[in-house]
Design an enzyme around this catalytic site. Structure first.
Site, PDB file in Angstrom:
ATOM      1  N   CYS A   1      27.861  53.124  40.432  1.00  0.00           N
ATOM      2  CA  CYS A   1      27.217  52.757  41.687  1.00  0.00           C
ATOM      3  C   CYS A   1      27.261  53.900  42.695  1.00  0.00           C
ATOM      4  CB  CYS A   1      27.922  51.523  42.257  1.00  0.00           C
ATOM      5  SG  CYS A   1      27.209  50.874  43.764  1.00  0.00           S
TER       6      CYS A   1
ATOM      7  N   CYS B   1      31.861  47.974  45.050  1.00  0.00           N
ATOM      8  CA  CYS B   1      30.788  48.531  45.870  1.00  0.00           C
ATOM      9  C   CYS B   1      29.939  47.421  46.483  1.00  0.00           C
ATOM     10  CB  CYS B   1      29.923  49.459  45.024  1.00  0.00           C
ATOM     11  SG  CYS B   1      28.556  50.198  45.932  1.00  0.00           S
TER      12      CYS B   1
END
Length: 370
Positions: free
Chosen positions: A209, A112
């Protein structure tokens, strides 16, 4: 005061709020960016989702956006909402599910940061203003070597998030600012309280995330099938029970094994993907390893000469352990540790640091040695 624009990620939490406040004191213009990367409905996120299970809305991203809007309004800055649901799904989440299918325990936060936050999002900001800086509320610091930014451990060692940033590309750290580098979390909350931020006492975000907290094995059942298999004792090879599929378990896991009646509590020490078999033990020494193989190593800093003695971390917030490295062909780094560490898990990342806290880089754990 810098006569330029800085874009700052605003998540709706206290860290990004205080980051934006501090940047307002340092830059001519501050623009907030809110990244929407997950859609519960589109992504079939129901099993394991706390809000759905508790008959709530399940729209945490909407709540976070409202908080981000309130912060931007209070600070008098522009806020841009960027929808990255599709690229997050394709570039981060699907590879994460594929890794689980292959018996690994991946870390989507690393992907991410590399592909979304410091990839697409940073690139988007550079398109809007090529001369701008890019800031996030990470607890991380930057040092410099011949105009090269070096990722470094921040003042708050307990909140240090450099582990999650260690797989970004070196070029992605150019024009980056970490406003919280020299602050403790307690100081950040004090600043937020002093400026009457509604998020001053908001709980720290945890979980995956941009996805958040989940009952993880149930969450994975949205995307992976239940596949019953057998649990064996690691040493005696005695059958102890059954499981729902090796991809729902990770090294060191104790919960969810349903092995009642044992003299001591067991934990996972090995997974055999081919036979769909879990091996467990009650002896902590069976989890300990002194050697780690890191593949696809991402060098953030290569001092000349390269140090052989390093500090090692294999998960966020784990105490640093000293070790010695051997660099091998094809971006492989072999690490020999001075003392054993437990729960070394294939698919996770090993992050290396110099003795003075500069991050050398990270690699994916593909093997470990006793």
């Amino acid at each position: 005061m810098q006569n330029k624009t800085v874009f700052v990620g605003i998540s709706g939490g206290v860290d990004s709020a205080v980051s934006a406040l501090l940047l307002k004191q340092q830059y001519r213009e501050v623009i907030g960016i809110f990244m929407e990367c997950w859609d519960n409905t589109l992504n079939n996120d129901q099993l394991g989702h706390r809000a759905f299970n508790e008959h709530k809305s399940g729209c945490s991203s909407k709540e976070d956006f409202r908080e981000a809007q309130a912060i931007a309004q209070l600070l008098g800055i522009k806020l841009i909402k960027q929808n990255l649901v599709e690229p997050y799904w394709k570039q981060v989440f699907l590879p994460t599910i594929d890794a689980f299918k292959n018996g690994l325990t991946p870390n989507p936060d690393m992907l991410c940061n590399r592909l979304i936050k410091f990839g697409l999002m940073r690139d988007y900001c550079k398109q809007l203003d090529p001369n701008s800086d890019f800031a996030t509320g990470h607890y991380a610091a930057l040092s410099w070597d011949n105009n090269q930014p070096l990722l470094a451990i921040p003042k708050d060692k307990h909140k240090d998030q450099t582990y999650f940033l260690a797989h970004v590309k070196p070029a992605q750290l150019q024009d980056v600012v970490f406003p919280l580098a020299h602050l403790l979390k307690t100081e950040v909350r004090q600043i937020a309280l002093a400026h009457h931020f509604s998020v001053a006492t908001k709980k720290d975000s945890t979980g995956i995330c941009f996805i958040g907290e989940r009952h993880f094995s149930d969450f994975l059942k949205n995307y992976l099938p239940v596949k019953p298999g057998v649990i064996y004792d690691w040493k005696t090879q005695r059958q102890l029970g059954s499981h729902e599929g090796v991809w729902f378990y990770t090294t060191g896991q104790r919960s969810g094994l349903n092995l009642g009646g044992q003299a001591a509590r067991n934990f996972v020490v090995e997974k055999d993907l081919k036979t769909n078999t879990l091996y467990v033990s009650s002896d902590p020494e069976d989890l300990q390893r002194r050697g780690i193989t890191l593949s696809h190593f991402n060098w953030l800093y290569q001092p000349n000469p390269l140090t052989q003695t390093v500090l090692v971390r294999i998960r966020h917030a784990q105490p640093l352990v000293q070790g010695h490295i051997t660099v091998q062909p094809n971006n492989v780094v072999q690490v020999q540790l001075d003392q054993p560490i437990d729960r070394v898990t294939n698919g996770q990342y090993g992050v290396l640091y110099t003795q003075n806290g500069i991050c050398l880089g990270s690699g994916i754990i593909t093997a470990s040695q006793i």
